[in-house]
Design a protein around this motif. Structure first.
Motif: not given
Length: 381
Positions: A213-219, A279-280, A282-289
């Motif tokens: 799996h992968e997760a967002s950096p803020e998870y 793993t981390a 960024a393309s999953q996260g809510r804080l991304r650009g």
């Protein structure tokens, strides 16, 4: 009247053109990516071989079988549980295209939730594809959705009730295969898919299972391994080796009150030892650009650099990002160390393989200018 007819005709042609383009795109994304199995693959099966009810549906998926010349244990690698988590998908593909099993048998399912690869999450602005330069030239891979396609399973209930436990979750989780284990033979399409995975494990006698799996950096649970209590011993030994190799990895026990996930239900309902790795991404996260293929592959994002400085993240983040080589390397090295720990604990049924890059080779020793897909491509056919 003539002007009205002309205007209507132009509008009709424009509408037909848009319909034609979108229709073509709709059909193209349903086509599976081309995989190029290496010499380590001894046969291929379908998930429907273990549960025929899913044959001919988007729940069915290819199972790559890699048999060693010597007998041993059996291992299952699940990639693509969530199709918007590319490192697990690409780690499974790398195993299929470069790995060679010496002892035991390894089963690899790159697209565990095959339906999730046939669409994107709405309103996320996600890319449909990303491209990696490989030994055989540029190859395009799908960036899909966390859940099965609603065209395959609809409507979602207001509340999803996990059949085996009675746990209640948001209705959209009914299409998340990692909330439907151990599955049901008479359930939804997603429940049938997870039931088929369970049937594979039971039929083949799989000893060790990895879910990538992968997760967002803020998870909070990130750069982590989650293990069922029956797998905690090998997880502890393997994590020690990862730490010694300089790979930060936390070890989390599978919560007994969180149901439907591989690390809980496969440990409860089968004899396999299940582990899940994160793993981390960024393309999953809510804080991304900006979300594009470059973000998927490089993990570079100025917004996350700012979020790190503000203390919002659970993983270190700077201008170098978290490239796909780092993330795939973590998965492959994790599989190696945990399977080595398994073989040491169960010497009567070892699992031994070679041919895959280490974390050091794939990421640490790589030219920084080649990170973001180019270095990984050297290990894909």
């Amino acid at each position: 009247m003539n002007k009205q007819i002309i205007t209507a005709s132009v509008c009709l042609l424009a509408a037909l053109s848009v319909a034609g383009i979108t229709g073509k795109n709709f059909m193209e994304v349903k086509k599976p990516d081309e995989l190029r199995p290496g010499p380590g693959v001894t046969q291929t099966k379908m998930l429907s071989d273990y549960f025929p009810d899913i044959a001919g549906t988007n729940a069915d998926s290819t199972v790559y079988v890699m048999e060693g010349e010597q007998p041993g244990g059996k291992m299952l690698v699940l990639g693509g549980t969530h199709a918007n988590e590319p490192s697990g998908y690409l780690a499974a593909i790398t195993f299929v295209e470069s790995g060679k099993v010496e002892q035991g048998t390894v089963f690899v399912i790159p697209r565990t939730c095959n339906s999730g690869f046939t669409h994107n999450d709405p309103q996320e602005g996600s890319p449909q594809y990303y491209t990696i330069q490989t030994k055989g030239g540029p190859r395009q891979f799908r960036y899909g959705s966390r859940a099965a396609n609603p065209l395959d399973q609809w409507p979602d209930p207001d509340v999803y009730v996990h059949a085996a436990s009675g746990q209640r979750l948001s209705g959209s989780e009914t299409r998340n295969i990692n909330r439907t284990y151990p599955g049901r033979p008479d359930g939804t399409l997603t429940e049938k898919a997870s039931y088929a995975v369970r049937q594979l494990i039971d039929t083949e006698g799989v000893n060790l299972t990895f879910d990538l799996h992968e997760a967002s950096p803020e998870y909070p649970v990130i750069n982590a391994t989650v293990a069922h209590e029956t797998a905690m011993s090998i997880a502890s030994n393997g994590m020690f080796e990862l730490q010694m190799a300089g790979i930060a990895m936390s070890l989390e026990p599978s919560p007994t009150n969180l149901h439907g996930l591989t690390h809980r239900e496969l440990g409860d309902y089968t004899d396999t030892l299940p582990l899940l790795m994160e793993t981390a991404n960024a393309s999953q996260g809510r804080l991304r650009g900006k979300t594009n293929a470059d973000l998927v592959l490089t993990g570079k994002d100025k917004c996350y650099v700012k979020a790190q400085k503000l203390g919002f993240l659970y993983v270190p983040y700077d201008e170098t990002g978290h490239p796909i080589e780092e993330r795939v390397g973590r998965h492959l090295q994790g599989i190696y160390e945990y399977s080595k720990a398994y073989s040491a604990q169960y010497p009567e049924s070892p699992i031994v393989y070679n041919g895959l890059p280490s974390y050091q080779e794939l990421f640490l020793d790589a030219d920084p200018s080649e990170l973001g897909g180019t270095q990984l491509g050297k290990y894909l056919n």
